[in-house]
Design an enzyme around this catalytic site. Structure first.
Site, PDB file in Angstrom:
ATOM      1  CB  SER A 193      -0.548   0.007   1.724  1.00 29.88           C
ATOM      2  OG  SER A 193      -1.513   1.157   1.352  1.00 29.88           O
ATOM      3  CE1 TYR A 208      -5.388  -1.648   4.213  1.00 32.70           C
ATOM      4  CE2 TYR A 208      -3.843   0.742   3.949  1.00 32.70           C
ATOM      5  CZ  TYR A 208      -4.406  -0.964   3.448  1.00 32.70           C
ATOM      6  OH  TYR A 208      -4.327  -0.705   2.093  1.00 32.70           O
TER       7      TYR A 208
END
Length: 320
Positions: A193, A208
């Protein structure tokens, strides 16, 4: 000899010119290589690694799109997910598009509820026994339904995101990599990510970003370990992709999962340990690097506070 002696101003000019030439040359080489890998470099024949590919998180978004793309390349597919109905639906779609040319195997695992890693390893090993697994795509992941402060995260969610984003990828890799090591070939692709790599911070989405940062370093380290063993390990870094998890409309910098998967497949098996495979994400990262970190932090904090406010309002209505 005296007439040939250079004065300090001349030395400075020569040194500055040389430094400028080196900097410009490096920039040109970087740009030429970027053009090559983005537009001209041919994709690898992934069947040379083995006839089967395993994809986790394969029933929605990027994982489903990658499964369909790999099937179009002639690979047999192992779909790993927690929802049997969604797995069957994805399997049916693959079979309808590719007929009897592609075999599909379903493996039901709910990574949120698995007791320990040994259970995951045994399940994957048992379900793939006898299969020539050449490609593993660790795509499973989860995020908070909306940005929120760390102290606002409930314990159940915290445990779940650590299990799914961190532990699941570790144990699935453990289950597959020994077989690749024995046959001296394989490709492992981890979906990372931009939240942990291309930007300085990702406030209000701490867990996250932190779990994805683990995946970044995990990929780099085992990539070095197994490079000489014929196993190509890569962490691919997407920015925003229009999926159910992200809940954003498509745009130039926000592709559909299908468009993103077409770009990322072209990088599978190559030596880059970390890469940004989608063209406009790569451009976006370059633009972000030109902006001071403090400004990026300020913008993201402001944006995420706005999204937090919307999320709180939405979930308060649902509970009412």
């Amino acid at each position: 000899m005296v007439g040939m002696t250079m004065e300090w101003p001349e030395i400075f000019i020569v040194a500055t010119s040389a430094l400028g030439f080196i900097t410009l040359s490096k920039a040109l080489i970087y740009f030429a290589r970027w053009v090559w890998v983005m537009f001209l470099r041919p994709p690898k024949n992934l069947k040379t690694y083995g006839s089967w590919a395993i994809i986790t998180g394969s029933t929605d978004g990027i994982g489903k799109a990658i499964s369909l793309e790999l099937a179009s390349k002639g690979l047999h597919i192992v779909l790993v997910g927690r929802n049997p109905k969604k797995l069957e639906a994805t399997s049916k779609e693959i079979r309808e598009k590719h007929g009897g040319h592609v075999q599909v195997k379903l493996v039901v695992i709910d990574f949120e509820k698995v007791v320990n890693g040994e259970e995951i390893v045994k399940k994957i090993e048992e379900e793939t026994e006898g299969l020539e697994v050449g490609v593993l795509v660790n795509n499973v992941g989860m995020a908070s339904p909306y940005p929120r402060y760390f102290h606002e995260e409930d314990l159940e969610f915290m445990e779940a995101i650590i299990k799914v984003n961190l532990e699941a990828i570790t144990w699935v890799t453990k289950a597959v990599i020994e077989g690749m090591f024995r046959k001296k070939k394989g490709a492992i692709i981890n979906t990372g990510s931009g939240s942990c790599s291309m930007i300085p911070s990702y406030p209000l989405c701490t867990l996250y970003a932190a779990t994805k940062a683990y995946l970044w370093m995990f990929s780099k380290c085992i990539g070095v370990e197994y490079k000489s063993q014929g196993i190509d390990i890569q962490c691919q870094v997407p920015m925003f992709v229009a999926t159910k998890m992200v809940k954003l409309k498509t745009s130039l910098f926000i592709p559909t999962a299908k468009d993103y998967s077409k770009g990322c497949i072209r990088w599978f098996g190559y030596k880059e340990s970390i890469c940004v495979p989608y063209l406009f994400h790569s451009i976006q990262c370059l633009l972000i690097r030109m902006v001071p970190d403090s400004l990026v932090d300020w913008y993201l904090m402001r944006q995420h506070l706005y999204l937090r406010k919307r999320g709180l309002a939405k979930y308060s209505k649902l509970k009412a």
